[in-house]
Design a protein around this motif. Structure first.
Motif, PDB file in Angstrom:
ATOM      1  N   ALA A  40     100.931-118.889 -39.630  1.00 48.30           N
ATOM      2  CA  ALA A  40     100.559-118.371 -40.811  1.00 48.30           C
ATOM      3  C   ALA A  40     100.574-119.292 -42.033  1.00 48.30           C
ATOM      4  O   ALA A  40      99.643-119.549 -42.772  1.00 48.30           O
ATOM      5  CB  ALA A  40     101.128-116.874 -41.404  1.00 48.30           C
ATOM      6  N   THR A  86      95.300-107.076 -30.300  1.00 50.39           N
ATOM      7  CA  THR A  86      94.737-105.988 -29.497  1.00 50.39           C
ATOM      8  C   THR A  86      95.475-105.802 -28.369  1.00 50.39           C
ATOM      9  O   THR A  86      95.466-104.658 -27.773  1.00 50.39           O
ATOM     10  CB  THR A  86      93.119-106.604 -29.088  1.00 50.39           C
ATOM     11  OG1 THR A  86      92.412-106.581 -30.443  1.00 50.39           O
ATOM     12  CG2 THR A  86      92.355-105.401 -28.206  1.00 50.39           C
ATOM     13  N   ARG A 118     100.899-102.176 -32.416  1.00 51.65           N
ATOM     14  CA  ARG A 118      99.943-101.647 -33.608  1.00 51.65           C
ATOM     15  C   ARG A 118     100.254-100.240 -34.081  1.00 51.65           C
ATOM     16  O   ARG A 118     100.284 -99.990 -35.110  1.00 51.65           O
ATOM     17  CB  ARG A 118      98.483-101.903 -32.928  1.00 51.65           C
ATOM     18  CG  ARG A 118      97.808-103.175 -33.080  1.00 51.65           C
ATOM     19  CD  ARG A 118      96.684-103.230 -32.474  1.00 51.65           C
ATOM     20  NE  ARG A 118      96.317-103.243 -31.200  1.00 51.65           N
ATOM     21  CZ  ARG A 118      95.545-101.939 -30.642  1.00 51.65           C
ATOM     22  NH1 ARG A 118      95.189-101.115 -31.336  1.00 51.65           N
ATOM     23  NH2 ARG A 118      95.689-101.813 -29.342  1.00 51.65           N
ATOM     24  N   ASP A 123      95.818-111.929 -32.118  1.00 49.18           N
ATOM     25  CA  ASP A 123      95.043-111.090 -31.675  1.00 49.18           C
ATOM     26  C   ASP A 123      95.815-110.079 -31.110  1.00 49.18           C
ATOM     27  O   ASP A 123      96.765-110.101 -30.384  1.00 49.18           O
ATOM     28  CB  ASP A 123      94.045-111.306 -30.447  1.00 49.18           C
ATOM     29  CG  ASP A 123      93.120-110.236 -30.185  1.00 49.18           C
ATOM     30  OD1 ASP A 123      93.361-109.126 -30.884  1.00 49.18           O
ATOM     31  OD2 ASP A 123      92.569-110.171 -29.290  1.00 49.18           O
ATOM     32  N   HIS A 154     102.889-107.728 -39.366  1.00 49.24           N
ATOM     33  CA  HIS A 154     101.729-106.900 -39.802  1.00 49.24           C
ATOM     34  C   HIS A 154     100.564-107.680 -40.355  1.00 49.24           C
ATOM     35  O   HIS A 154      99.323-107.421 -40.444  1.00 49.24           O
ATOM     36  CB  HIS A 154     101.862-105.861 -40.804  1.00 49.24           C
ATOM     37  CG  HIS A 154     101.846-106.263 -42.323  1.00 49.24           C
ATOM     38  ND1 HIS A 154     102.847-106.892 -42.922  1.00 49.24           N
ATOM     39  CD2 HIS A 154     101.264-105.788 -43.079  1.00 49.24           C
ATOM     40  CE1 HIS A 154     102.467-107.136 -44.120  1.00 49.24           C
ATOM     41  NE2 HIS A 154     101.594-106.637 -44.705  1.00 49.24           N
ATOM     42  N   THR A 155     100.980-109.206 -40.554  1.00 47.75           N
ATOM     43  CA  THR A 155      99.951-110.024 -41.207  1.00 47.75           C
ATOM     44  C   THR A 155      99.599-111.095 -40.188  1.00 47.75           C
ATOM     45  O   THR A 155      99.040-112.094 -40.247  1.00 47.75           O
ATOM     46  CB  THR A 155     100.329-110.720 -42.371  1.00 47.75           C
ATOM     47  OG1 THR A 155     101.563-111.553 -42.163  1.00 47.75           O
ATOM     48  CG2 THR A 155     100.189-109.658 -43.533  1.00 47.75           C
ATOM     49  N   GLU A 192      97.792-111.053 -37.481  1.00 48.92           N
ATOM     50  CA  GLU A 192      96.566-111.213 -37.135  1.00 48.92           C
ATOM     51  C   GLU A 192      95.634-111.835 -38.279  1.00 48.92           C
ATOM     52  O   GLU A 192      94.815-112.815 -38.130  1.00 48.92           O
ATOM     53  CB  GLU A 192      95.860-109.778 -36.769  1.00 48.92           C
ATOM     54  CG  GLU A 192      94.554-109.963 -35.919  1.00 48.92           C
ATOM     55  CD  GLU A 192      94.525-108.515 -35.334  1.00 48.92           C
ATOM     56  OE1 GLU A 192      94.170-108.405 -34.085  1.00 48.92           O
ATOM     57  OE2 GLU A 192      94.446-107.263 -36.191  1.00 48.92           O
ATOM     58  N   THR A 193      95.732-111.120 -39.434  1.00 46.23           N
ATOM     59  CA  THR A 193      94.769-111.913 -40.600  1.00 46.23           C
ATOM     60  C   THR A 193      95.543-113.016 -41.117  1.00 46.23           C
ATOM     61  O   THR A 193      94.430-113.830 -41.633  1.00 46.23           O
ATOM     62  CB  THR A 193      94.785-110.745 -41.671  1.00 46.23           C
ATOM     63  OG1 THR A 193      96.366-110.668 -42.153  1.00 46.23           O
ATOM     64  CG2 THR A 193      94.412-109.420 -41.520  1.00 46.23           C
ATOM     65  N   ARG A 194      96.544-113.468 -41.190  1.00 49.24           N
ATOM     66  CA  ARG A 194      97.172-114.604 -41.581  1.00 49.24           C
ATOM     67  C   ARG A 194      97.501-115.805 -40.507  1.00 49.24           C
ATOM     68  O   ARG A 194      97.278-117.036 -40.900  1.00 49.24           O
ATOM     69  CB  ARG A 194      98.303-114.467 -42.588  1.00 49.24           C
ATOM     70  CG  ARG A 194      98.083-113.516 -43.914  1.00 49.24           C
ATOM     71  CD  ARG A 194      99.153-113.820 -44.605  1.00 49.24           C
ATOM     72  NE  ARG A 194      98.981-113.154 -45.877  1.00 49.24           N
ATOM     73  CZ  ARG A 194      99.541-113.494 -46.909  1.00 49.24           C
ATOM     74  NH1 ARG A 194     100.835-114.050 -46.915  1.00 49.24           N
ATOM     75  NH2 ARG A 194      99.231-112.950 -48.238  1.00 49.24           N
ATOM     76  N   GLY A 217      96.032-115.625 -37.369  1.00 49.80           N
ATOM     77  CA  GLY A 217      95.289-115.825 -36.320  1.00 49.80           C
ATOM     78  C   GLY A 217      95.572-115.198 -34.783  1.00 49.80           C
ATOM     79  O   GLY A 217      95.008-115.539 -33.838  1.00 49.80           O
ATOM     80  N   THR A 242      97.544-121.200 -44.082  1.00 51.22           N
ATOM     81  CA  THR A 242      97.249-120.318 -45.469  1.00 51.22           C
ATOM     82  C   THR A 242      97.649-121.610 -46.561  1.00 51.22           C
ATOM     83  O   THR A 242      97.157-121.413 -47.390  1.00 51.22           O
ATOM     84  CB  THR A 242      98.443-119.352 -45.571  1.00 51.22           C
ATOM     85  OG1 THR A 242      98.068-118.439 -44.674  1.00 51.22           O
ATOM     86  CG2 THR A 242      98.183-118.677 -46.847  1.00 51.22           C
ATOM     87  N   SER A 271     103.326-114.634 -52.073  1.00 47.95           N
ATOM     88  CA  SER A 271     102.609-114.600 -50.678  1.00 47.95           C
ATOM     89  C   SER A 271     103.904-114.752 -49.518  1.00 47.95           C
ATOM     90  O   SER A 271     103.242-114.788 -48.315  1.00 47.95           O
ATOM     91  CB  SER A 271     102.023-116.072 -50.699  1.00 47.95           C
ATOM     92  OG  SER A 271     103.088-117.114 -50.861  1.00 47.95           O
TER      93      SER A 271
END
Length: 200
Positions: free
Chosen positions: A110, A179, A185, A177, A168-169, A171-173, A175, A114, A8
């Protein structure tokens, strides 16, 4: 040679990614995730000198800890290390920055979101503080990458592999943004398109 790796962890992932990009499929990974019996065994056998993964165990038994030190060892004389001494120093600058600034914010946010054992530290105030700081760090990367494809030179280097792991994580881990960071990106997409790439 074998790698003690926490599945992880972004720090462990960056080493697995470099091994994959180099085609080094001969290096076995020993998973030492939080709470696992293999982690307890690695501690008992004193295979984690600094108390954490990743650690690369060389053929002669030498233990090399710290992800970026392992990257430097494995990457020597590869296409991921520039020949020019200044470019090498610039690569190291990004790698030092990753551990000094980036990892302590992007990865920590993260981790708070997590890992169950970090939940008590994930106060709204702490998460908000890390979000602001992290956006500033991501902006530094986005600004730099707005005029180039890679962090330095015309090709991917250890600096890109190093910083990709937690970015690269984010956003997913973490939180975050991503954009507002189009150059960042685009860079994430270029790293993911490298021959031999493996995901987290």
């Amino acid at each position: 040679m074998k790698l003690y790796s926490m599945p992880s962890s972004g720090n462990s992932y960056k080493v697995r990614l470099l091994l994959a990009l180099l085609g080094r499929h001969d290096v076995p990974c020993i998973d030492v995730e939080y709470g696992s019996a293999t982690l307890e065994q690695a501690h008992a056998e004193k295979r984690l000198p600094f108390g954490k993964a990743p650690v690369l165990e060389l053929d002669d038994g030498t233990l090399l800890p710290e992800s970026n030190a392992i990257l430097a060892y494995l990457g020597k004389d590869s296409r991921f290390v520039p020949n020019d001494p200044l470019a090498q120093a610039q690569m190291l600058s990004w790698m030092f920055w990753e551990q000094n600034q980036h990892e302590g914010v992007i990865a920590v946010r993260a981790a708070l979101l997590t890992y169950p054992h970090r939940k008590a530290q994930a106060t709204p105030e702490r998460l908000a503080e890390l979000l602001v700081s992290g956006n500033g760090l991501l902006q530094i990367m986005d600004d730099h990458l707005s005029t180039r494809d890679w962090l330095l030179g015309n090709n991917a280097s250890l600096a890109d592999i190093c910083l990709y792991a937690y970015t690269h994580t984010a956003e997913t881990r973490g939180g975050f943004d991503l954009t507002p960071f189009p150059a960042l990106r685009g860079w994430i997409g270029r790293v993911a398109a490298l021959p031999g790439y493996v995901g987290l």
